[in-house]
Design a protein around this motif. Sequence first.
Motif, PDB file in Angstrom:
ATOM      1  N   LEU A  80      -5.205   2.423   1.930  1.00  0.00           N
ATOM      2  CA  LEU A  80      -4.799   1.416   0.944  1.00  0.00           C
ATOM      3  C   LEU A  80      -4.193   2.072  -0.295  1.00  0.00           C
ATOM      4  O   LEU A  80      -3.201   1.585  -0.846  1.00  0.00           O
ATOM      5  N   LEU A  81      -4.789   3.178  -0.737  1.00  0.00           N
ATOM      6  CA  LEU A  81      -4.278   3.874  -1.917  1.00  0.00           C
ATOM      7  C   LEU A  81      -2.867   4.397  -1.682  1.00  0.00           C
ATOM      8  O   LEU A  81      -1.978   4.224  -2.535  1.00  0.00           O
ATOM      9  N   THR A  82      -2.637   5.015  -0.518  1.00  0.00           N
ATOM     10  CA  THR A  82      -1.305   5.566  -0.268  1.00  0.00           C
ATOM     11  C   THR A  82      -0.290   4.470   0.057  1.00  0.00           C
ATOM     12  O   THR A  82       0.912   4.673  -0.123  1.00  0.00           O
ATOM     13  N   ILE A  83      -0.752   3.305   0.547  1.00  0.00           N
ATOM     14  CA  ILE A  83       0.159   2.164   0.691  1.00  0.00           C
ATOM     15  C   ILE A  83       0.740   1.800  -0.678  1.00  0.00           C
ATOM     16  O   ILE A  83       1.953   1.550  -0.807  1.00  0.00           O
ATOM     17  N   ILE A  84      -0.113   1.749  -1.685  1.00  0.00           N
ATOM     18  CA  ILE A  84       0.350   1.401  -3.037  1.00  0.00           C
ATOM     19  C   ILE A  84       1.366   2.428  -3.533  1.00  0.00           C
ATOM     20  O   ILE A  84       2.448   2.073  -4.022  1.00  0.00           O
ATOM     21  N   ILE A  85       1.036   3.708  -3.389  1.00  0.00           N
ATOM     22  CA  ILE A  85       1.937   4.767  -3.858  1.00  0.00           C
ATOM     23  C   ILE A  85       3.269   4.705  -3.109  1.00  0.00           C
ATOM     24  O   ILE A  85       4.351   4.732  -3.714  1.00  0.00           O
ATOM     25  N   GLY A  86       3.199   4.630  -1.778  1.00  0.00           N
ATOM     26  CA  GLY A  86       4.416   4.620  -0.972  1.00  0.00           C
ATOM     27  C   GLY A  86       5.282   3.408  -1.234  1.00  0.00           C
ATOM     28  O   GLY A  86       6.518   3.506  -1.271  1.00  0.00           O
ATOM     29  N   THR A  87       4.653   2.244  -1.433  1.00  0.00           N
ATOM     30  CA  THR A  87       5.425   1.020  -1.664  1.00  0.00           C
ATOM     31  C   THR A  87       6.172   1.082  -2.988  1.00  0.00           C
ATOM     32  O   THR A  87       7.350   0.701  -3.065  1.00  0.00           O
ATOM     33  N   ILE A  88       5.509   1.548  -4.029  1.00  0.00           N
ATOM     34  CA  ILE A  88       6.169   1.636  -5.337  1.00  0.00           C
ATOM     35  C   ILE A  88       7.342   2.616  -5.275  1.00  0.00           C
ATOM     36  O   ILE A  88       8.423   2.344  -5.811  1.00  0.00           O
ATOM     37  N   VAL A  89       7.144   3.747  -4.583  1.00  0.00           N
ATOM     38  CA  VAL A  89       8.245   4.708  -4.425  1.00  0.00           C
ATOM     39  C   VAL A  89       9.362   4.108  -3.565  1.00  0.00           C
ATOM     40  O   VAL A  89      10.546   4.173  -3.909  1.00  0.00           O
ATOM     41  N   GLY A  90       8.984   3.507  -2.430  1.00  0.00           N
ATOM     42  CA  GLY A  90       9.979   2.959  -1.514  1.00  0.00           C
ATOM     43  C   GLY A  90      10.753   1.794  -2.072  1.00  0.00           C
ATOM     44  O   GLY A  90      11.889   1.530  -1.642  1.00  0.00           O
ATOM     45  N   SER A  91      10.182   1.087  -3.053  1.00  0.00           N
ATOM     46  CA  SER A  91      10.873  -0.072  -3.623  1.00  0.00           C
ATOM     47  C   SER A  91      12.154   0.313  -4.346  1.00  0.00           C
ATOM     48  O   SER A  91      12.995  -0.551  -4.620  1.00  0.00           O
ATOM     49  N   GLY A 142       3.662   2.237   3.271  1.00  0.00           N
ATOM     50  CA  GLY A 142       4.134   1.904   1.934  1.00  0.00           C
ATOM     51  C   GLY A 142       5.616   2.154   1.760  1.00  0.00           C
ATOM     52  O   GLY A 142       6.328   1.332   1.189  1.00  0.00           O
ATOM     53  N   LEU A 143       6.113   3.276   2.265  1.00  0.00           N
ATOM     54  CA  LEU A 143       7.536   3.572   2.155  1.00  0.00           C
ATOM     55  C   LEU A 143       8.370   2.536   2.904  1.00  0.00           C
ATOM     56  O   LEU A 143       9.410   2.074   2.403  1.00  0.00           O
ATOM     57  N   VAL A 144       7.905   2.145   4.110  1.00  0.00           N
ATOM     58  CA  VAL A 144       8.621   1.119   4.880  1.00  0.00           C
ATOM     59  C   VAL A 144       8.555  -0.223   4.154  1.00  0.00           C
ATOM     60  O   VAL A 144       9.554  -0.951   4.062  1.00  0.00           O
ATOM     61  N   THR A 145       7.383  -0.557   3.621  1.00  0.00           N
ATOM     62  CA  THR A 145       7.227  -1.815   2.884  1.00  0.00           C
ATOM     63  C   THR A 145       8.134  -1.861   1.670  1.00  0.00           C
ATOM     64  O   THR A 145       8.836  -2.852   1.427  1.00  0.00           O
ATOM     65  N   GLY A 146       8.134  -0.796   0.899  1.00  0.00           N
ATOM     66  CA  GLY A 146       8.956  -0.767  -0.303  1.00  0.00           C
ATOM     67  C   GLY A 146      10.443  -0.826  -0.005  1.00  0.00           C
ATOM     68  O   GLY A 146      11.206  -1.420  -0.759  1.00  0.00           O
ATOM     69  N   ALA A 147      10.866  -0.229   1.114  1.00  0.00           N
ATOM     70  CA  ALA A 147      12.287  -0.176   1.443  1.00  0.00           C
ATOM     71  C   ALA A 147      12.784  -1.424   2.145  1.00  0.00           C
ATOM     72  O   ALA A 147      13.962  -1.772   2.039  1.00  0.00           O
ATOM     73  N   THR A 148      11.888  -2.133   2.895  1.00  0.00           N
ATOM     74  CA  THR A 148      12.343  -3.251   3.732  1.00  0.00           C
ATOM     75  C   THR A 148      11.606  -4.557   3.482  1.00  0.00           C
ATOM     76  O   THR A 148      12.072  -5.618   3.911  1.00  0.00           O
ATOM     77  N   GLY A 149      10.429  -4.520   2.829  1.00  0.00           N
ATOM     78  CA  GLY A 149       9.622  -5.722   2.643  1.00  0.00           C
ATOM     79  C   GLY A 149       8.761  -6.070   3.837  1.00  0.00           C
ATOM     80  O   GLY A 149       8.057  -7.082   3.823  1.00  0.00           O
ATOM     81  N   VAL A 150       8.752  -5.229   4.888  1.00  0.00           N
ATOM     82  CA  VAL A 150       7.954  -5.464   6.093  1.00  0.00           C
ATOM     83  C   VAL A 150       6.686  -4.629   6.010  1.00  0.00           C
ATOM     84  O   VAL A 150       6.751  -3.408   5.846  1.00  0.00           O
TER      85      VAL A 150
END
Length: 249
Positions: A80-91, A142-150
């Motif tokens: 969960l922690l790295t999801i947050i980090i990856g999503t913010i970066v990927g956004s 997180g990176l995929v979420t931030g870049a694509t919203g999926v």
Amino acid sequence: MPGYSLPLIALIITTFFAAGIVKGVTGMGLPTVAMGVLGSTLSPLGAATLLLVPSFVTNVWQLFAGPKLGMLIRRLWPMLLTIIIGTIVGSMVLTGGNTKLTTIGLGIALVFYAAYTLLAKALRISHRLEPWLSPVIGLVTGLVTGATGVFVIPAVPYIQSLGLERDDLVQALGLSFTVSTIALAIGLFWHGATPIGNLLTSALAVVPALLGMVAGQWIRIRISPQLFRRLFLIFLLLLGLEMAVHGLR
């Protein structure tokens, strides 16, 4: 819904109602359907801002449907922690203004998820591997979420491989999706990509999403969830292929 034509408003309402049905039948899929359909009509960034409130509300509902939230947080917190980090970066990708790139990425993410879920055999991850594998899975998700919203790749296959009981699995998916939604909202706010009009529309979209979930739960006891899920994944696969090919033109 300020700034939207009547046909587009009708599409948004229909999309979230249909996405709610999918979530009501299968326990997941609302953000994926919303991103796939609206991302091909508006843009992946526009679709991502619209799904924030419906995704949050429906996933919190799923999150608190089970009794083991504390246990799941203790077990999954590295992911969960790295999801947050990856999503913010990927956004940064999603908000970067390159609609062609984000459309291709969204299409590829949909194809990968649908094909994997349709064709791959269920995995089982050893408990000994979780301490180092969970952060990696979370960061990639997180990176995929931030870049694509999926939100689903690779978190969903990973969580499904942990050997959780059915109720715990549903709650764990709700936990992952809730954290991903919050992280995506933070990333979009951070980059100034959440207009007030979109947030208002997103809040209004909660109504058709919840009605769709109720309808989906009614449908679930009357048809085969497995058949419905298979048809849903085929739809996602075809939609993702169309988006990826369209983005390459």
